[in-house]
Structures are given as C-alpha cells and as structure tokens.
Design an enzyme around this catalytic site. Sequence first.
Site, PDB file in Angstrom:
ATOM      1  N   TYR A  48      44.644  32.122  40.726  1.00 57.97           N
ATOM      2  CA  TYR A  48      43.950  32.225  42.014  1.00 57.97           C
ATOM      3  C   TYR A  48      42.483  31.804  41.825  1.00 57.97           C
ATOM      4  CZ  TYR A  48      41.777  34.326  46.107  1.00 57.97           C
ATOM      5  OH  TYR A  48      41.038  34.537  47.238  1.00 57.97           O
TER       6      TYR A  48
ATOM      7  N   ARG B  43      32.164  58.097  46.864  1.00 54.90           N
ATOM      8  CA  ARG B  43      32.366  57.018  45.890  1.00 54.90           C
ATOM      9  C   ARG B  43      33.381  57.470  44.840  1.00 54.90           C
ATOM     10  NH1 ARG B  43      29.111  56.999  42.040  1.00 54.90           N
ATOM     11  NH2 ARG B  43      27.180  57.030  43.237  1.00 54.90           N
TER      12      ARG B  43
ATOM     13  N   ASP C 158      48.877  40.157  38.195  1.00 50.25           N
ATOM     14  CA  ASP C 158      48.508  40.084  39.613  1.00 50.25           C
ATOM     15  C   ASP C 158      49.806  39.931  40.401  1.00 50.25           C
ATOM     16  OD1 ASP C 158      47.779  39.213  42.164  1.00 50.25           O
ATOM     17  OD2 ASP C 158      46.036  38.094  41.447  1.00 50.25           O
TER      18      ASP C 158
ATOM     19  N   LYS D 227      46.662  41.101  51.389  1.00 50.92           N
ATOM     20  CA  LYS D 227      47.767  40.198  51.701  1.00 50.92           C
ATOM     21  C   LYS D 227      48.985  40.996  52.181  1.00 50.92           C
ATOM     22  CE  LYS D 227      44.675  37.372  50.086  1.00 50.92           C
ATOM     23  NZ  LYS D 227      44.623  36.937  48.706  1.00 50.92           N
TER      24      LYS D 227
END
Length: 379
Positions: free
Chosen positions: A98, A46, A170, A195
Amino acid sequence: MKFNTKTIHGGQEHDKAYGAVMPPIYQTSTYAQSTPGGHKGYEYSRTHNPTRNALENAFASIENGQYGLAFGSGLAAIDAVIKLLKPGDEVISTNDLYGGTYRLFTKVFEDFGIKFHFIGMENADKVESFVNENTKLIWAETPTNPMMNIIDIRALSKVAKKHNLLLGVDNTFATPYLQRPLDLGADIVMHSATKYLGGHSDVVIGALVVKDEELAERLYFIQNASGAICGPQDSFLVLRGIKTLHVRMQRHCENGKAVAEYLENHPKIEKVYWPGFESHPNHDVAKKQMDDFGGMISFVTKGNDYDEAIRIVENLKIFTLAESLGGVESLAGHPASMTHASIPKEEREKTGVLDSLIRLSVGIEDASDLIADLEQAIG
Ligand SMILES: *Cc1c(COP(=O)(O)O)cnc(C)c1O
C-alpha cells in the site's frame, strides 16, 4: 462462537448503567475520581475510553486474537508496530505494498535508521534469503494492492518462527471474514478499518490485534505514549459497521465474482486480476488460506491506452471515481493517475501498474446494475 455471531456479540457486554444495547458514545476526555487514584478503571481518554475499548474487544474477537488496539488511522496502527523496533533493525516487506505504508517506511522510518527490504513474497525461501541478524519483522499484505497477488501467510510464519522474527499482516483487503492471519501463524494483524470493517466510507480508523500478552503490553504502551488514538464517535461507527461485516462481505464476494467473470469475457479487456480465477498464479494459496475471494478486482484493457482508461472511469455512473475501498458503494480508481501517479512510469510498470489498469472495489448494489454500468462505460 462462530464468526457470524462474533461480529455482533464478540467481546461485547450490555451497558452497565442503563442496559443500552449499543455501547454509549463516551464523549469525554477525563473521569471523576473520588480520591486520587480512586476511579472506575478510566482516568484519561488517551489511555482508555469505554467506547474505544468496546471496539478494541470487537477487533480482538473477530480476528481470533486476545488483545485489540484502535488507532486514529490504519497508518497510525502501522506506525505503532514500527516503533517496536530500534535503529539498525531491518524489516522485510512486499514490493507492491500500500502506497501510504511504503511512504511511512521510506520517508519517515528510514530516517530513524530502520532498514526496509521490499521484495516479491510469493516464495518464502526468497523471503528467508533476506533474513540476517538485524532482521526483526516481516510485514506482509495479501491480497496486494492493486495487483491482487496472494502471499502464503503460513509459509511466512514458518520463516518468522525459525528466525525468531515478528510477522505482521495487513488484513485490510481480505478482512477476517475471508482470512484470519493469527490462526495462520502471524503475530500481529493490522487493519485500515476505514475500509471493510467500517464499511460505509464515513470514518478513518486503524486496528491491531495480537495474541501474545507481552507484545500487547508493548503496543498499548506505544499507543498511550504516542497518542495516535481514535475518538469515541468514530469508534462507535466502526463498531456498528462490524455488526454487518459478514453479510456485507458475502455480497461483496458474490458481486465480485459476477463482475470478474463479466470482465474476463469482455472482448476489450486484456486481463483481469482476481484471486478467484483458477488461472491466477497464486490461486491455490488463495483457496487454502481464504474462505472466498472478495470484491477487489483490477483489469487492463487491450491496447493499454491511458486515455481510454481515463474515459472509462469518467463514464462510470454507479461506480464512483474515488480513492479508498471496502464501502457498501462501488468505487473505481485509476492507479497510474491517482494512487501511483508519483511513481515513475517505468517503476510502476515493473509491478504491473500499466497505464490502462483500473481497480474496482465492488460494492453491494445489485450486480446486474454494476455490470450494466461497466458495459456502457467500456463500450
Ligand atoms: C487504506 C489502507 C491503509 C492505510 O489506512 P488508513 O486508514 O487510510 O490510514 C493501509 N493498508 C491498506 C491495504 C489500505 O488499503
């Protein structure tokens, strides 16, 4: 190092054990210690994993930052940014954000006492008019989804610096091939690497990149404390994707231009939204801050008929009707019935999401096949 070299080599070193050219997939949760605390820099996955670290270094390199962080999704990356804030803090953001980011802000973080202002950001003075003593963060997205508005990152960064605010951008739609927000004065750049960075529609990952060491430490603390990390296999897939980002983006831009120009001249099309057109209201800003105009395009048909738009997206054969964007394959979406279906018609039409709006993620197939597909579908 130039961008086209950074995508392949940036932040990377050969595997120390066997010289593997690609970083191995360290599919492990933990690491052997010789004595308590006696380890080789890795204790628990982690906190750190060598494959994820290789990806984080690649993120930092291509965005001209110092520190990269990888998360289990783009939204997990944004979630970590908002966790920098405290109840009572305020955020100024875009009004055609978004949808998933809007949901995270309004349905999760408003309950924790953080206040969000959603406004048109084309004018930096207007953004500044929303700043008060509680404002801590400006969160921008450019180009926006699905209306392809362009926001001037440098102008926002002046407002942020003047009032000592963080500016986060973003950069999912543009990618660093087209625009590098940190160079334009942003403090945090974020990606849905799902993406274009991944590029092959086979993985969900998020990224943050920053320059400032103290900000990086706070974000690494949140990443480890909240634990929304990505696994080594997925990290490997995005690393592999980044190596061809520049060649894919070049083709996305060429095909995007060809498709946008075809649609612009089509007698049944009312309007095409693509920042490469001189008629685009923010074309000058796009030209200044972007190196090209990308492969995301939206358009509306004459008569604005809902059923006709559905018929067009159903008739497409090479374009796949699907959510998401940025993969090698071309995708089409109908926001009014898909991504924006939950927003009342009146509300969505205010931001331009009309019944007949269709959004294309133009892939890297042969442009003439894509245009022929649109031709037969639009009729
Ligand atoms: C997809 C997307 C996100 C969310 O990313 P996930 O990886 O799906 O969590 C955020 N911003 C933009 C612009 C996106 O397209």
